[in-house]
Design an enzyme around this catalytic site. Structure first.
Site, PDB file in Angstrom:
ATOM      1  N   ASP A 132     -38.657 -58.564  39.101  1.00  0.00           N
ATOM      2  CA  ASP A 132     -38.083 -58.559  40.436  1.00  0.00           C
ATOM      3  C   ASP A 132     -36.599 -58.903  40.300  1.00  0.00           C
ATOM      4  OD1 ASP A 132     -39.413 -59.593  43.671  1.00  0.00           O
ATOM      5  OD2 ASP A 132     -37.622 -58.475  43.131  1.00  0.00           O
TER       6      ASP A 132
HETATM    7  C1  GLC Z   1     -36.326 -58.128  46.255  1.00  0.00           C
HETATM    8  C2  GLC Z   1     -37.815 -58.192  46.510  1.00  0.00           C
HETATM    9  C3  GLC Z   1     -38.579 -57.004  45.992  1.00  0.00           C
HETATM   10  C4  GLC Z   1     -37.703 -55.776  46.073  1.00  0.00           C
HETATM   11  C5  GLC Z   1     -36.557 -55.981  45.087  1.00  0.00           C
HETATM   12  C6  GLC Z   1     -35.571 -54.795  45.107  1.00  0.00           C
HETATM   13  O1  GLC Z   1     -35.833 -59.394  45.936  1.00  0.00           O
HETATM   14  O2  GLC Z   1     -38.502 -59.366  46.094  1.00  0.00           O
HETATM   15  O3  GLC Z   1     -39.767 -56.894  46.773  1.00  0.00           O
HETATM   16  O4  GLC Z   1     -38.443 -54.622  45.735  1.00  0.00           O
HETATM   17  O5  GLC Z   1     -35.842 -57.183  45.326  1.00  0.00           O
HETATM   18  O6  GLC Z   1     -34.920 -54.731  46.337  1.00  0.00           O
END
Ligand code: GLC
Length: 752
Positions: free
Chosen positions: A263
């Site tokens: 993430d």
């Molecule tokens: C964010 C979220 C995730 C998302 C990623 C890209 O922090 O936790 O769900 O897909 O970053 O935006």
């Protein structure tokens, strides 16, 4: 390309190129705008590293991505194309209801179609991967990201996970108008302690495996091409460094061979978690866990090469990750066509496709949950003796921002407000009853501000303007026979980074509700929220309460269709509405405890209860009203014993059929969500009070009856036993069939 060609390419790549494939950057390294959905740190990257990155996220548009891809491939030493990823969570240009609302439809096929439409629009915008479905099990309404899940039940989440992946990926992910799905956030992110965002998660292995892992495993079974690690710790180990979770369970036990992405900055955050002393250690731990892509940090880019050159970290780990990334690019056909389905004419399309818009309207109504109705709904479309005029009073009457906070790529002007839908219906002669409207207040209180991924929001009014707005609204309410009050949370009050310790409708809106109620108690509340709210006061005082979540592009049309009976509210709760925040986490499938208490039972001190609140939530899982009435006959079973051994020996499953006769006893046609719950009365470990094991959406005309049958198999009775083997045990069970998780309409059977 063939696998051999991919492997030959891998063998010909330099170490820097290989490491580059593991780097994901935001699009603004290559284009004017990209959307940052998290904090950015200084990347300290060279141009050569940027020229070798493997993917970018959050930049969209066929024209822009074509420009980025062609310029990038010229510079990339082997002309390997970029992967383009983004958060297409509940729609792209056509915005659908938030996933929690979709879960309330109890209609996975509906979500599959929403995902298919989303995939087409996203693919035409040049995207290859969506960071969806989010399948975290959620039972804590304080957590803002409950809106992204399909709810509190493992069985329901598994079905929606599979459906969404089918919708996004189709039969083959390289097919036209399909994109790769990324299951997230692995694992257990939905149970942060205290409901506080990014907080630690403490789950026993049995609870993790029994309740939190099944939906992720369904994602593997459905062929998801990507998984995303979660921010949280499990057993005090952050997921991005959790080898057992990522290698032993995800890859070895479940057989996932796709790409694992971190993430946002989660690999670098191993330092904050205190499990990595420096970025070298963070890089080592994450690659060892099998995390293939480092989302938007330079940990892999700047801290793998030396460890590999010094033999501290095996080249095989890196090669394995690069091979998985190249394989996904190959599955998407990017080596043959690096632009896939990007269609610049689609970017410039003046209107949303009509079929997408009409589906969004139908789908939204199917996610609405009617929580209370004393008969005031549906509203009359023409004046009647009792109802000669209706006032619409509340901040959501003409609010365009009715999409969930992860709706990043839509055009605001394309959303339909309640007022626009009313005016349209009146102009078309569908609504003859006199209508008035007034905001009464803003969604945010005076002076309140809230930043989202897309925009900054604030109240924007002076105190005088707000006072005038309220006075006008109260006047309109006084003069009308019925008042519809569209109230609720701001759309940025749920989603990432939006945990709350109080979960009521904003207090300034409740003050408006009380002032209106004082002059006219004939109120229908239409509640917008991304989470279950504490609705005690409006449920007590209003005559009807309709939960509409964040319904998306066609929200206004769907709400007006539902209020005036063109369609019925089709939803049933996929997440319990707590009596108050003190009950949270609250969900239907808890354990009985050694001293069970049923609300209303004789007063007794030493039982499992609160002294200041009931045990039951205000509205339970599976609950929701329609516009007609249904009755259920007692449950009938085809036999009293299900043979465990026979099922195993014969291979064929010995089955029991549980059935009821469902009758529409009302005056309108309607759809009922008939639910099957099973309870294991005694096991080698304590078993839930009941578990959803099946449901059917049944449409009946007034007066019509139909037998509704469910097949009960030995497999449905399996669980993680005391020996941690997933299996069934002989004993007694209850089969309940009813309208929600509180049904007592049941019959007992045995597993021999
Ligand atoms: C964010 C979220 C995730 C998302 C990623 C890209 O922090 O936790 O769900 O897909 O970053 O935006």
């Amino acid at each position: 390309m063939t696998l051999e060609q991919i492997k030959a390419l891998l063998a010909d790549m330099s170490l820097q190129e290989k490491i580059g494939q593991l780097l994901q950057l935001t699009g603004n390294f290559y284009a004017q705008e990209g959307l940052a959905t998290g904090p950015m740190s200084d990347m300290e990257l060279t141009q050569e590293q940027v020229d070798c990155a493997g993917s970018i996220l959050s930049t969209v548009g066929a024209k822009q991505l074509r420009q980025i891809q062609s310029a990038y491939m010229e510079r990339q030493p082997h002309h390997i194309p970029l992967l383009f990823m983004a958060d297409v969570i509940n729609g792209f240009r056509t915005v659908f209801p938030i996933p929690l609302a979709q879960g309330c439809s109890f209609d996975p096929a509906l979500s599959e179609e929403m995902a298919r439409i989303s995939a087409k629009e996203a693919a035409r915008a040049g995207l290859h991967v969506t960071f969806s479905p989010m399948v975290d099990l959620v039972r804590d309404a304080r957590w803002g990201r409950v809106m992204e899940s399909t709810g509190e039940d493992p069985y329901l989440n598994r079905l929606f996970c599979r459906a969404m992946i089918r919708g996004y990926q189709g039969e083959q992910v390289g097919e036209k108008d399909h994109i790769a799905a990324c299951v997230k956030h692995f694992a257990g992110y939905g149970a942060p302690m205290g409901g506080r965002e990014y907080n630690q998660v403490e789950l026993s292995e049995r609870t993790l495996r029994e309740e939190y892992l099944p939906a992720y495993q369904a994602g593997v079974e459905a062929g998801a091409e990507m998984f995303m690690t979660s921010f949280n710790t499990l057993g005090r180990l952050p997921s991005s460094a959790n080898r057992e979770l990522m290698q032993d369970i995800l890859r070895k036990e479940w057989g996932f061979d796709g790409v694992l992405i971190s993430d946002w900055a989660a690999i670098e955050e191993l330092l904050n978690h205190g499990v990595a002393a420096d970025k070298e250690e963070a890089a080592y731990l994450a690659l060892q866990a099998g995390v293939d892509i480092d989302m938007v940090t330079n940990v892999y880019a700047n801290h793998l090469e030396q460890q590999i050159r010094e033999g501290k970290l095996p080249m095989e780990w890196l090669d394995a990750s690069v091979l998985r990334i190249l394989t996904l690019k190959n599955k998407l056909g990017l080596f043959e066509n690096p632009y896939k389905d990007g269609d610049e004419s689609y970017d410039e399309m003046p209107e949303i496709e009509a079929a997408h818009r009409s589906f969004a309207r139908k789908a939204a109504a199917e996610t609405f949950v009617l929580l209370k109705n004393d008969g005031i709904l549906p509203l009359p479309q023409a004046p009647t003796e009792q109802v000669k005029s209706i006032a619409f009073v509340g901040p959501y009457v003409e609010e365009k921002k009715i999409c969930g906070s992860w709706s990043l790529f839509f055009r605001m002007e394309e959303n339909v407000t309640i007022r626009e839908a009313l005016e349209e219906a009146a102009a078309a002669g569908k609504l003859e009853i006199p209508l008035t409207w007034g905001r009464g207040c803003q969604v945010l209180d005076y002076g309140q501000k809230r930043d989202g991924f897309r925009e900054h929001a604030e109240n924007g009014c002076t105190r005088e303007e707000l006072e005038a707005m309220e006075a006008e609204a109260v006047r309109l309410a006084r003069e009308a026979d019925v008042v519809v009050m569209p109230l609720g949370e701001h759309h940025e009050y749920t989603g990432e980074g939006a945990s709350r310790t109080e979960i009521g409708i904003p207090e300034h809106q409740m003050e408006l509700f009380r002032r209106v109620h004082a002059v006219n108690p004939n109120i229908v509340v239409v509640n917008f929220s991304g989470r279950p709210l504490d609705l005690r006061e409006v449920s007590r005082k209003a005559r009807a309460v309709l939960q509409v979540w964040f319904p998306g592009t066609e929200g206004g049309h769907a709400i007006v269709d539902t209020l005036f009976g063109e369609t019925e509210p089709g939803g049933r709760l996929a997440m319990s509405f707590p009596y108050n925040v003190g009950q949270v986490p609250v969900y239907y499938s808890g354990l009985n405890t050694g001293r069970p208490h049923v609300d209303g039972a004789a007063d007794c001190r030493c039982v499992s209860r609160y002294i200041d609140a009931p045990n039951k939530p205000l509205y339970s899982f599976g609950y929701g009203l329609g516009y007609t009435k249904f009755t259920y006959s007692p449950v009938r079973l085809s036999g009293a014993v299900l043979e465990q051994c026979q099922a195993r020996e014969t291979g064929g499953e010995k089955q029991l059929i549980a059935s009821v006769t469902l009758t529409n006893t009302g005056s309108r046609p309607g759809t009922e969500v008939v639910q099957l719950y099973l309870r294991d009365l005694a096991g080698s470990v304590s078993r839930p009070l009941r578990e959803l094991k099946g449901f059917q959406r049944i449409f009946l005309a007034p007066g019509e009856s139909r037998e509704v049958a469910f097949t009960i198999t030995e497999e449905m009775l399996r669980f993680y036993r005391l020996d941690m083997i997933y299996g069934s045990e002989p004993g007694s069970f209850m089969a309940y069939i009813g309208a929600d998780s509180n049904t007592e309409n049941g019959a007992e059977f045995r597993l021999a």
